[in-house]
Design an enzyme around this catalytic site. Structure first.
Site, PDB file in Angstrom:
ATOM      1  N   LYS A 131       0.128   4.269  -0.135  1.00 15.93           N
ATOM      2  CA  LYS A 131      -0.439   5.518   0.248  1.00 15.93           C
ATOM      3  C   LYS A 131      -0.272   6.708  -0.666  1.00 15.93           C
ATOM      4  CE  LYS A 131      -0.263   3.474   4.671  1.00 15.93           C
ATOM      5  NZ  LYS A 131      -0.024   3.380   6.128  1.00 15.93           N
ATOM      6  N   GLU A 181      -6.594   4.622   8.109  1.00 15.85           N
ATOM      7  CA  GLU A 181      -6.529   6.167   7.771  1.00 15.85           C
ATOM      8  C   GLU A 181      -7.860   6.891   7.062  1.00 15.85           C
ATOM      9  OE1 GLU A 181      -2.846   5.686   5.809  1.00 15.85           O
ATOM     10  OE2 GLU A 181      -1.923   4.972   7.405  1.00 15.85           O
ATOM     11  N   GLY A 204       2.913   2.261  10.776  1.00 15.13           N
ATOM     12  CA  GLY A 204       3.491   3.602  10.600  1.00 15.13           C
ATOM     13  C   GLY A 204       4.311   3.976  12.021  1.00 15.13           C
ATOM     14  N   ASN A 243       0.928  -1.251   0.084  1.00 16.15           N
ATOM     15  CA  ASN A 243       0.121  -0.121  -0.029  1.00 16.15           C
ATOM     16  C   ASN A 243       0.839   1.259  -0.125  1.00 16.15           C
ATOM     17  OD1 ASN A 243      -1.974   2.131   0.616  1.00 16.15           O
ATOM     18  ND2 ASN A 243      -2.390   1.444   2.513  1.00 16.15           N
ATOM     19  N   HIS A 281      -9.388   1.270   5.038  1.00 10.73           N
ATOM     20  CA  HIS A 281      -8.034   1.533   5.832  1.00 10.73           C
ATOM     21  C   HIS A 281      -8.107   2.461   7.270  1.00 10.73           C
ATOM     22  CE1 HIS A 281      -4.111   2.590   6.518  1.00 10.73           C
ATOM     23  NE2 HIS A 281      -3.750   1.553   5.894  1.00 10.73           N
ATOM     24  N   GLU A 300      -5.088  -4.737  10.801  1.00  7.56           N
ATOM     25  CA  GLU A 300      -4.027  -3.803  10.654  1.00  7.56           C
ATOM     26  C   GLU A 300      -4.273  -2.855  11.935  1.00  7.56           C
ATOM     27  OE1 GLU A 300      -2.229  -2.601   6.935  1.00  7.56           O
ATOM     28  OE2 GLU A 300      -3.714  -1.347   7.254  1.00  7.56           O
ATOM     29  N   SER A 352       3.617  -2.032  10.496  1.00  5.92           N
ATOM     30  CA  SER A 352       5.203  -2.053  10.760  1.00  5.92           C
ATOM     31  C   SER A 352       5.755  -3.291  10.263  1.00  5.92           C
ATOM     32  CB  SER A 352       5.591  -1.661  12.180  1.00  5.92           C
ATOM     33  OG  SER A 352       5.204  -0.194  12.303  1.00  5.92           O
TER      34      SER A 352
HETATM   35  P1  13P Z   1       3.212   0.291   7.780  1.00  6.62           P
HETATM   36  O1  13P Z   1       3.604  -0.874   7.071  1.00  6.62           O
HETATM   37  O2  13P Z   1       4.183   1.827   7.214  1.00  6.62           O
HETATM   38  O3  13P Z   1       3.246   0.189   9.120  1.00  6.62           O
HETATM   39  O4  13P Z   1       1.701   0.708   7.083  1.00  6.62           O
HETATM   40  C1  13P Z   1       0.728  -0.499   7.351  1.00  6.62           C
HETATM   41  C2  13P Z   1      -0.271  -0.162   6.286  1.00  6.62           C
HETATM   42  O5  13P Z   1      -1.071   0.885   6.772  1.00  6.62           O
HETATM   43  C3  13P Z   1      -0.740  -0.765   5.231  1.00  6.62           C
HETATM   44  O6  13P Z   1      -1.905  -0.541   4.668  1.00  6.62           O
END
Ligand code: 13P
Length: 250
Positions: free
Chosen positions: A12, A98, A174, A10, A96, A168, A213
């Site tokens: 982003k 976010e 992150g 992903n 997601h 997740e 992560s």
């Molecule tokens: P990270 O791997 O940067 O923690 O992000 C995970 C994520 O949100 C994948 O959709």
């Protein structure tokens, strides 16, 4: 276990037109022949047409980071599942954290997006997961029940035959703070059990990815858990070598 591993990047809202072309080219160049892992990438939507051309005939699946809850019409800023299909997307992330936290997407909206993906033959990757506050309040399973329940109520458990789930934990995204393999396995097993209570066959087959992560040095132990079928990778998917190492770990 009969489930094939799946690793999805992903991206982003990162990169430039040029850097994303290079990232995809480097991933394609580094993919080992006969790789036993299914691999997907979800670039920013505006890069999808070029990415689509680059992956044609290759073993990488293309995905979007979201999908509209409507088919067409006055829905400014949205991209429909049939549009994604036209550009070769076979995957779409929905729900997601976010999108839920920053853009206020509700369980009902996420379920409606999931439904449109299914209806148009795009595999939704349904993201679920608790915040740190919710985990500390012992509400993890309640959050999963609510997020998964909204989708199962609208689309039925059989829809999961054409879907992927990603657990997740928000506190691991992150932050560099990954869930331990035990924490991941516990929630993955819980998700599978909830599905099995409705349909054991679907539960046995559905891929449940872990995200938060994931890095080359922790991927193997996470993916080694019986109910972890791969990963949804954020930061580490922006580096071709890291992403390829995680794919190989699966
Ligand atoms: P990270 O791997 O940067 O923690 O992000 C995970 C994520 O949100 C994948 O959709």
């Amino acid at each position: 276990m009969a489930r094939r591993p799946l690793v999805v990047g992903n991206w982003k809202m990162n990169g430039t037109r040029t850097s994303s072309q290079k990232l995809l080219a480097d991933i394609l160049a580094g993919l080992p022949d006969g790789c036993a892992t299914d691999i997907g990438v979800c670039p920013p939507a505006i890069f999808i047409p070029e990415a689509s051309a680059a992956v044609t005939g290759k073993l990488i699946r293309l995905g979007a980071q979201n999908v509209a809850d409507q088919d067409q019409g006055a829905f400014t800023g949205e991209i429909s599942a049939s549009m994604l299909r036209e550009f070769g997307c076979s995957l779409a992330i929905v729900g997601h954290s976010e999108r839920r936290a920053i853009y206020g997407e509700t369980d009902a909206l996420v379920a409606a997006r999931y439904a449109k993906a299914i209806a148009h033959g795009v595999t939704p990757i349904l993201c679920v997961g608790e915040t740190l506050e919710e985990r500390e309040a012992n509400a993890t399973f309640a959050v999963i029940d609510r997020q998964l329940g909204a989708v199962l109520d609208l689309c039925g458990v059989e829809s999961l035959q054409d879907a992927v789930i990603a657990y997740e934990p928000v506190w691991a995204i992150g932050t560099g703070r990954t869930a331990s393999k035990e924490q991941a396995q516990e929630v993955h097993a819980y998700i599978r059990a909830q599905i099995a209570a409705r349909n054991a066959d679907v539960a046995a087959k559905v891929q449940i990815l872990y995200g938060g992560s994931v890095k080359p040095d922790n991927a193997a132990e996470l993916f080694g858990q019986p109910d972890v079928d791969g990963g949804l990778i954020g930061g580490a998917s922006l580096d071709a070598q890291s992403f390829l190492a995680i794919c190989l770990a699966a």
